[in-house]
Scaffold this motif. Sequence first.
Motif, PDB file in Angstrom:
ATOM      1  N   TYR A 219       4.808  -1.312  -8.540  1.00 22.47           N
ATOM      2  CA  TYR A 219       3.565  -1.600  -7.842  1.00 22.47           C
ATOM      3  C   TYR A 219       2.364  -0.720  -7.884  1.00 22.47           C
ATOM      4  CZ  TYR A 219       0.373  -4.338  -4.935  1.00 22.47           C
ATOM      5  OH  TYR A 219      -0.892  -4.755  -4.418  1.00 22.47           O
TER       6      TYR A 219
ATOM      7  N   ASN B 236      -4.508 -13.749  -1.013  1.00 22.13           N
ATOM      8  CA  ASN B 236      -4.912 -13.710  -2.477  1.00 22.13           C
ATOM      9  C   ASN B 236      -4.974 -15.035  -3.095  1.00 22.13           C
ATOM     10  OD1 ASN B 236      -5.178 -10.842  -2.490  1.00 22.13           O
ATOM     11  ND2 ASN B 236      -3.535 -10.123  -2.972  1.00 22.13           N
TER      12      ASN B 236
ATOM     13  N   LYS C 252     -17.924  -4.896   1.663  1.00 23.37           N
ATOM     14  CA  LYS C 252     -16.936  -3.748   1.926  1.00 23.37           C
ATOM     15  C   LYS C 252     -17.721  -2.727   2.888  1.00 23.37           C
ATOM     16  CE  LYS C 252     -13.482  -1.239  -0.475  1.00 23.37           C
ATOM     17  NZ  LYS C 252     -12.960  -0.880  -1.600  1.00 23.37           N
TER      18      LYS C 252
ATOM     19  N   ALA D 212     -11.377  -4.181   1.357  1.00 19.52           N
ATOM     20  CA  ALA D 212     -12.208  -5.262   1.698  1.00 19.52           C
ATOM     21  C   ALA D 212     -11.479  -6.546   2.404  1.00 19.52           C
ATOM     22  CB  ALA D 212     -13.278  -5.547   0.654  1.00 19.52           C
TER      23      ALA D 212
HETATM   24  N1  EPU Z   1      -9.391  -4.495  -4.260  1.00 18.70           N
HETATM   25  C1  EPU Z   1     -10.755  -4.365  -4.650  1.00 18.70           C
HETATM   26  N2  EPU Z   1     -11.288  -3.989  -3.375  1.00 18.70           N
HETATM   27  C2  EPU Z   1     -10.643  -3.816  -1.989  1.00 18.70           C
HETATM   28  C3  EPU Z   1      -9.386  -3.895  -2.040  1.00 18.70           C
HETATM   29  C4  EPU Z   1      -8.744  -4.498  -3.192  1.00 18.70           C
HETATM   30  O1  EPU Z   1     -11.053  -4.381  -5.393  1.00 18.70           O
HETATM   31  O2  EPU Z   1     -11.582  -3.433  -1.273  1.00 18.70           O
HETATM   32  C5  EPU Z   1      -8.838  -4.911  -5.558  1.00 18.70           C
HETATM   33  C6  EPU Z   1      -8.170  -3.821  -6.480  1.00 18.70           C
HETATM   34  O3  EPU Z   1      -8.194  -4.052  -7.890  1.00 18.70           O
HETATM   35  C7  EPU Z   1      -6.612  -3.497  -6.235  1.00 18.70           C
HETATM   36  C8  EPU Z   1      -6.188  -4.796  -5.981  1.00 18.70           C
HETATM   37  O4  EPU Z   1      -7.217  -5.585  -5.276  1.00 18.70           O
HETATM   38  O5  EPU Z   1      -5.907  -2.736  -7.314  1.00 18.70           O
HETATM   39  C9  EPU Z   1      -5.028  -4.998  -4.946  1.00 18.70           C
HETATM   40  O6  EPU Z   1      -5.292  -4.150  -3.760  1.00 18.70           O
HETATM   41  P1  EPU Z   1      -4.052  -3.909  -3.008  1.00 18.70           P
HETATM   42  O7  EPU Z   1      -2.970  -3.061  -3.776  1.00 18.70           O
HETATM   43  O8  EPU Z   1      -4.719  -2.882  -1.823  1.00 18.70           O
HETATM   44  O9  EPU Z   1      -3.262  -5.051  -2.390  1.00 18.70           O
HETATM   45  P2  EPU Z   1      -3.757  -6.440  -1.923  1.00 18.70           P
HETATM   46  O10 EPU Z   1      -3.560  -7.587  -2.843  1.00 18.70           O
HETATM   47  O11 EPU Z   1      -5.457  -6.286  -1.550  1.00 18.70           O
HETATM   48  C10 EPU Z   1      -1.524  -7.024  -0.856  1.00 18.70           C
HETATM   49  C11 EPU Z   1      -1.016  -7.699   0.372  1.00 18.70           C
HETATM   50  C12 EPU Z   1      -1.140  -6.583   1.599  1.00 18.70           C
HETATM   51  C13 EPU Z   1      -0.123  -5.346   0.818  1.00 18.70           C
HETATM   52  C14 EPU Z   1      -0.553  -4.904  -0.180  1.00 18.70           C
HETATM   53  C15 EPU Z   1       0.393  -3.819  -1.029  1.00 18.70           C
HETATM   54  C16 EPU Z   1      -1.621  -9.826   0.524  1.00 18.70           C
HETATM   55  C17 EPU Z   1      -2.780 -10.823   1.417  1.00 18.70           C
HETATM   56  N3  EPU Z   1      -2.091  -8.587   1.152  1.00 18.70           N
HETATM   57  O12 EPU Z   1      -2.953  -6.724  -0.582  1.00 18.70           O
HETATM   58  O13 EPU Z   1      -0.606  -6.915   2.739  1.00 18.70           O
HETATM   59  O14 EPU Z   1       0.132  -4.315   1.863  1.00 18.70           O
HETATM   60  O15 EPU Z   1      -0.958  -5.913  -1.292  1.00 18.70           O
HETATM   61  O16 EPU Z   1       1.424  -4.571  -1.555  1.00 18.70           O
HETATM   62  O17 EPU Z   1      -1.081 -10.321  -0.224  1.00 18.70           O
HETATM   63  C18 EPU Z   1      -0.977  -7.726   4.820  1.00 18.70           C
HETATM   64  O18 EPU Z   1      -0.261  -9.089   4.414  1.00 18.70           O
HETATM   65  O19 EPU Z   1      -1.276  -7.785   6.085  1.00 18.70           O
HETATM   66  C19 EPU Z   1      -1.057  -6.782   4.002  1.00 18.70           C
HETATM   67  C20 EPU Z   1      -1.705  -5.589   4.481  1.00 18.70           C
END
Ligand code: EPU
Length: 360
Positions: free
Chosen positions: A194, A241, A306, A320
């Motif tokens: 991941y 998401n 953000k 964000a």
């Molecule tokens: N991204 C942005 N801007 C941001 C945040 C994210 O562009 O401000 C894009 C980036 O491209 C990044 C991608 O989103 O590569 C994915 O971001 P991230 O890896 O932080 O994961 P996420 O999809 O934002 C999900 C879970 C989190 C979990 C992370 C890591 C959901 C709703 N959230 O976040 O879970 O920690 O993956 O696996 O599926 C939670 O559920 O409370 C939580 C924190």
Amino acid sequence: MKTNVNLHPYNSFGFDAVARYFSEINDIQQLEDLIHTDVFKSEKHLILSGGNNILFQNEFFDGLVIHINTKGVEILREDENEVIIRAQAGEDCPDFVRFTVEKGWFGLENLAHIPGKVGAAPVQNIGAYGMELKDSFLQCEAIHLETGEKRVFKKEECAFGYRSSVFKNELKGQFVITSVDFMLHKQADLKLDYGNIKAYLSEHGMEAPTLLQLHDAICAIRDAKLPDVKQVGNAGSFFKNPVIEKAQFEALQKDYPNIPHYPDADGMVKVPAGWLIEHCGPSTLRQAQGSGTAHDPHGSEAVSWKGWRDEHVGVYDKQALVLVHYGGGKGQDIVELARNIRDSVEAKFGIQISPEVNFV
Ligand code: EPU
């Protein structure tokens, strides 16, 4: 049972909300007794676990809050390959995950540091870094809130999906999960694929990490992106998401070639809500509403959510997807911010995002 209890310490957003009745459950017998009381029968009730995924919209909860605080971890079966372990619902989830990692058992390590209690984890099938609770879940025990009947839910009965389960949908509010059984493995099987896990490990000279090193790396990666609830109120990811049709995604990709995406089931495409929220802002909304971009004290001309904040609430500057409460605010401040974010994402991208957090 107590009356008029402020739930401020029981919700990670840190909002004030007074519960008319409040009962803390330290053993299951207390719960079985509670459901026969008049207060239980006449009042609406809310099961409160760690309070890490909940938004109190109002300052008064006119009903009974049942706080599950049962403790205990026991090994049910163990051989040279696997172990079946039971945790009571009120066990702290990050402590429990760390305990299994220290024992050398594989299966929960990528779920390191997710705030909350074990009993709430199956409800939304917590997930992170390429792992979900369902991957190690064997079964759970629950009590029916009307009849007091104890029931075991096998994995296939839980209808686990992305941040969802039968307990969040068809059976919402009907059962309280009292314990969860996990099946963990003793053979190394680390999930390193991941995002930036591999990059982080190699930067730190750990190309072939141990179980504990991976656990600690995940903690560090999380800490760098997500605010500590002890310092600033938040509930982790506020939105899920979204998953959209391939055709809709391809049309979007023409306008936004760098939009990140992941393949999902049935040819659908999952888009990170964090990216969508980062790439629109209060100004999107003002333009969509035709009200121009004149300056106002709350920064409504900002092009990105953000890092946006007003006096009490805002959007975390490193992720964000996380809404934060800086203190002194009300649940309604987050409700309004979430609505504005949702509307601006829809106005700019034509995608509807929905909350992961439970509104009460
Ligand atoms: N991204 C942005 N801007 C941001 C945040 C994210 O562009 O401000 C894009 C980036 O491209 C990044 C991608 O989103 O590569 C994915 O971001 P991230 O890896 O932080 O994961 P996420 O999809 O934002 C999900 C879970 C989190 C979990 C992370 C890591 C959901 C709703 N959230 O976040 O879970 O920690 O993956 O696996 O599926 C939670 O559920 O409370 C939580 C924190």
